[in-house]
Every structure is written in structure tokens, then in C-alpha cells.
Design a protein around this motif. Structure first.
Motif, short mmCIF file in Angstrom:
data_model
loop_
_atom_site.label_atom_id
_atom_site.label_comp_id
_atom_site.label_asym_id
_atom_site.label_seq_id
_atom_site.Cartn_x
_atom_site.Cartn_y
_atom_site.Cartn_z
N UNK A 62 20.18 8.38 39.11
CA UNK A 62 18.77 8.04 38.97
C UNK A 62 18.09 8.16 40.34
N UNK A 63 16.93 8.81 40.38
CA UNK A 63 16.19 8.98 41.64
C UNK A 63 15.78 7.64 42.23
N UNK A 64 15.45 6.68 41.38
CA UNK A 64 15.05 5.35 41.85
C UNK A 64 16.18 4.66 42.58
N UNK A 65 17.39 4.81 42.07
CA UNK A 65 18.54 4.19 42.72
C UNK A 65 18.78 4.81 44.09
N UNK A 66 18.67 6.12 44.20
CA UNK A 66 18.83 6.79 45.50
C UNK A 66 17.77 6.29 46.47
N UNK A 67 16.53 6.20 46.02
CA UNK A 67 15.44 5.72 46.87
C UNK A 67 15.68 4.28 47.31
N UNK A 68 16.13 3.43 46.41
CA UNK A 68 16.40 2.03 46.74
C UNK A 68 17.48 1.90 47.81
N UNK A 69 18.54 2.69 47.68
CA UNK A 69 19.63 2.64 48.67
C UNK A 69 19.13 3.11 50.03
N UNK A 70 18.38 4.21 50.06
CA UNK A 70 17.86 4.71 51.34
C UNK A 70 16.86 3.73 51.95
N UNK A 71 16.04 3.07 51.11
CA UNK A 71 15.13 2.03 51.60
C UNK A 71 15.90 0.90 52.27
N UNK A 72 16.98 0.46 51.63
CA UNK A 72 17.79 -0.63 52.17
C UNK A 72 18.45 -0.22 53.48
N UNK A 73 18.92 1.01 53.57
CA UNK A 73 19.52 1.49 54.82
C UNK A 73 18.47 1.52 55.93
N UNK A 74 17.28 2.01 55.61
CA UNK A 74 16.22 2.07 56.61
C UNK A 74 15.83 0.67 57.08
N UNK A 75 15.72 -0.29 56.16
CA UNK A 75 15.41 -1.67 56.54
C UNK A 75 16.48 -2.24 57.46
N UNK A 76 17.76 -1.98 57.13
CA UNK A 76 18.83 -2.50 57.97
C UNK A 76 18.73 -1.95 59.39
N UNK A 77 18.46 -0.65 59.50
CA UNK A 77 18.33 -0.05 60.83
C UNK A 77 17.13 -0.62 61.58
N UNK A 78 16.03 -0.84 60.89
CA UNK A 78 14.83 -1.38 61.53
C UNK A 78 15.02 -2.82 62.00
N UNK A 79 15.90 -3.56 61.33
CA UNK A 79 16.11 -4.97 61.66
C UNK A 79 17.14 -5.19 62.76
N UNK A 80 17.86 -4.16 63.14
CA UNK A 80 18.89 -4.32 64.17
C UNK A 80 18.22 -4.59 65.53
N UNK A 81 18.56 -5.68 66.19
CA UNK A 81 17.88 -6.03 67.46
C UNK A 81 18.25 -5.12 68.63
N UNK A 82 19.41 -4.46 68.57
CA UNK A 82 19.87 -3.65 69.70
C UNK A 82 19.31 -2.23 69.69
N UNK A 83 18.57 -1.87 68.63
CA UNK A 83 18.00 -0.53 68.55
C UNK A 83 16.54 -0.62 68.10
N UNK A 84 15.80 0.44 68.40
CA UNK A 84 14.42 0.57 67.92
C UNK A 84 14.36 1.82 67.05
N UNK A 85 13.92 1.64 65.82
CA UNK A 85 13.79 2.76 64.89
C UNK A 85 12.52 3.52 65.24
N UNK A 86 12.67 4.76 65.71
CA UNK A 86 11.53 5.57 66.13
C UNK A 86 10.93 6.34 64.97
N UNK A 87 11.77 6.96 64.14
CA UNK A 87 11.27 7.73 63.02
C UNK A 87 12.39 7.96 62.01
N UNK A 88 11.98 8.32 60.80
CA UNK A 88 12.95 8.67 59.76
C UNK A 88 12.43 9.90 59.02
N UNK A 89 13.36 10.60 58.42
CA UNK A 89 13.05 11.74 57.57
C UNK A 89 13.94 11.63 56.35
#
Length: 98
Positions: A62-89
Motif C-alpha cells: 500500500x502506498x500509504x504504508x510506504x509513506x507512513x514508514x518514510x515519514x517516521x524515518x524522516x521524523x526520527x532523523x529530524x529529532x536526533x540531537x547530534x545531527x541537523x536534517x538539511x534536506x530530504x528527497x
């Protein structure tokens, strides 16, 4: 079937060598794999000690499930204090795409 890809460009914090970079990046990639059951790897900027590109891929029925997983991965990266998320594609591919 749908597959999705996320490429994240990150700026690392107080890192002064490639060895220190590996010490920061390796646990992030491992956590992505463990928490979200995705394929993840350091995919770019291998020679730069303060920048890293991390690639994440997942497959679902399901496309929604793929999108949800990628959203969660992006949120995890954005929340990491030791890195700054500059951009995603992102890219979403259906098995019916030619």
C-alpha cells in the motif's frame, strides 16, 4: 506493490574526523533498520567528516504504508540531537510504473 526511497542530507555536530563520523552515523543507520524494518545505509558524502547522506528504502503493498514508514524515518532523523536534517528527497514507485 509499492517501493519508496528517502534520501536525507545531514549535517553532523561536533565531528572532526571520519572515525568520529562513523561513530555517529553507524548507530543512526542501525536504529532506522531496527525500528522501521527498512534498508538503510550511508549513501553519500563519504569523504566529508561533517556531512552525510543516508538512504532509506522500503516496500509495502500500500502506498500509504510506504509513506507512513518514510515519514517516521524522516521524523526520527529530524529529532536526533547530534545531527541537523538539511534536506530530504523522496521517490515512490509502483509496480505498475514503466
Amino acid at each position: 506493490m509499492f517501493s519508496g526511497m528517502l534520501s536525507a542530507d545531514l549535517l553532523l555536530g561536533d565531528v572532526h574526523s571520519l572515525k568520529e563520523k562513523r561513530a555517529v552515523v553507524r548507530p543512526i543507520v542501525a536504529e532506522l533498520r531496527r525500528r522501521f524494518a527498512v534498508a538503510a545505509a550511508e549513501a553519500g558524502d563519504l569523504d566529508l567528516h561533517r556531512r552525510v547522506q543516508i538512504g532509506v528504502a522500503t516496500v509495502a503493498g500500500d502506498a500509504t504504508q510506504v509513506t507512513d514508514v518514510l515519514d517516521a524515518c524522516e521524523r526520527m532523523l529530524a529529532e536526533r540531537p547530534e545531527v541537523m536534517l538539511l534536506s530530504t528527497h523522496r521517490q515512490l514507485i509502483s509496480d505498475t510504473d514503466d
